[in-house]
Design a protein around this motif. Structure first.
Motif, PDB file in Angstrom:
ATOM      1  N   TRP A  10       6.969  10.201   2.621  1.00 52.49           N
ATOM      2  CA  TRP A  10       6.938  10.887   3.910  1.00 52.49           C
ATOM      3  C   TRP A  10       8.168  11.789   4.060  1.00 52.49           C
ATOM      4  CZ3 TRP A  10       3.247  11.679   7.381  1.00 52.49           C
ATOM      5  CH2 TRP A  10       3.607  12.215   8.612  1.00 52.49           C
ATOM      6  N   ARG A  39      -1.719   9.494  -3.085  1.00 50.83           N
ATOM      7  CA  ARG A  39      -0.948   9.252  -1.865  1.00 50.83           C
ATOM      8  C   ARG A  39      -0.155  10.502  -1.482  1.00 50.83           C
ATOM      9  NH1 ARG A  39       3.714   5.068  -0.429  1.00 50.83           N
ATOM     10  NH2 ARG A  39       3.697   4.666  -2.656  1.00 50.83           N
ATOM     11  N   ASP A  42      -2.663  12.916   0.162  1.00 49.10           N
ATOM     12  CA  ASP A  42      -3.076  12.427   1.481  1.00 49.10           C
ATOM     13  C   ASP A  42      -1.948  12.558   2.504  1.00 49.10           C
ATOM     14  OD1 ASP A  42      -5.500  11.839   0.341  1.00 49.10           O
ATOM     15  OD2 ASP A  42      -5.284   9.662   0.464  1.00 49.10           O
ATOM     16  N   THR A  43      -0.732  12.287   2.085  1.00 45.17           N
ATOM     17  CA  THR A  43       0.417  12.424   2.980  1.00 45.17           C
ATOM     18  C   THR A  43       0.649  13.892   3.330  1.00 45.17           C
ATOM     19  OG1 THR A  43       1.410  10.454   1.988  1.00 45.17           O
ATOM     20  CG2 THR A  43       2.849  11.837   3.318  1.00 45.17           C
ATOM     21  N   GLU A  46      -1.817  14.908   5.918  1.00 49.46           N
ATOM     22  CA  GLU A  46      -1.464  14.402   7.245  1.00 49.46           C
ATOM     23  C   GLU A  46      -0.399  15.281   7.906  1.00 49.46           C
ATOM     24  OE1 GLU A  46       0.512  10.400   9.098  1.00 49.46           O
ATOM     25  OE2 GLU A  46      -1.153  10.093   7.693  1.00 49.46           O
ATOM     26  N   GLY A  75      -2.245   3.535   4.150  1.00 47.42           N
ATOM     27  CA  GLY A  75      -1.993   4.832   4.777  1.00 47.42           C
ATOM     28  C   GLY A  75      -3.236   5.396   5.431  1.00 47.42           C
ATOM     29  N   PHE A  80       0.101   7.674   7.220  1.00 39.94           N
ATOM     30  CA  PHE A  80       1.191   7.641   6.244  1.00 39.94           C
ATOM     31  C   PHE A  80       2.569   7.686   6.909  1.00 39.94           C
ATOM     32  CE2 PHE A  80      -2.515   8.742   3.826  1.00 39.94           C
ATOM     33  CZ  PHE A  80      -2.369   7.923   2.718  1.00 39.94           C
TER      34      PHE A  80
END
Length: 89
Positions: A10, A39, A42-43, A46, A75, A80
């Motif tokens: 993040w 991940r 996807d983060t 977001e 997440g 996330f």
């Protein structure tokens, strides 16, 4: 450009967002080990970062694969950002 001050995905993508804005860029290619790419994407989504990934050729171990699978699933459930907040506690 390499971002190496962050402690989790993040934070890394928040820093990436700033780097993109400073340079007037609207998309990026993120480089990471193969188990972490999902991940990472996807983060980025977001955060609203338009990104593709380029996996390295690093070998993937079963513990890494399990950790990332759990991270993506959690997440997806809680977001996330919240996952990163849990990771720093």
């Amino acid at each position: 450009v390499v971002e190496n001050r962050s402690t989790n995905t993040w934070e890394q993508l928040l820093a990436t967002e700033l780097i993109l804005a400073e340079r007037g860029l609207s998309s990026t290619i993120l480089v990471s080990d193969p188990s972490h790419c999902r991940r990472l994407l996807d983060t980025a989504a977001e955060l609203g970062i338009a990104a593709d990934v380029a996996p390295t050729d690093a070998p993937v171990t079963w513990p890494e694969r399990l950790r990332e699978t759990a991270g993506v699933a959690l997440g997806d459930l809680i977001g996330f950002r919240r996952l990163a907040e849990l990771d720093t506690r």
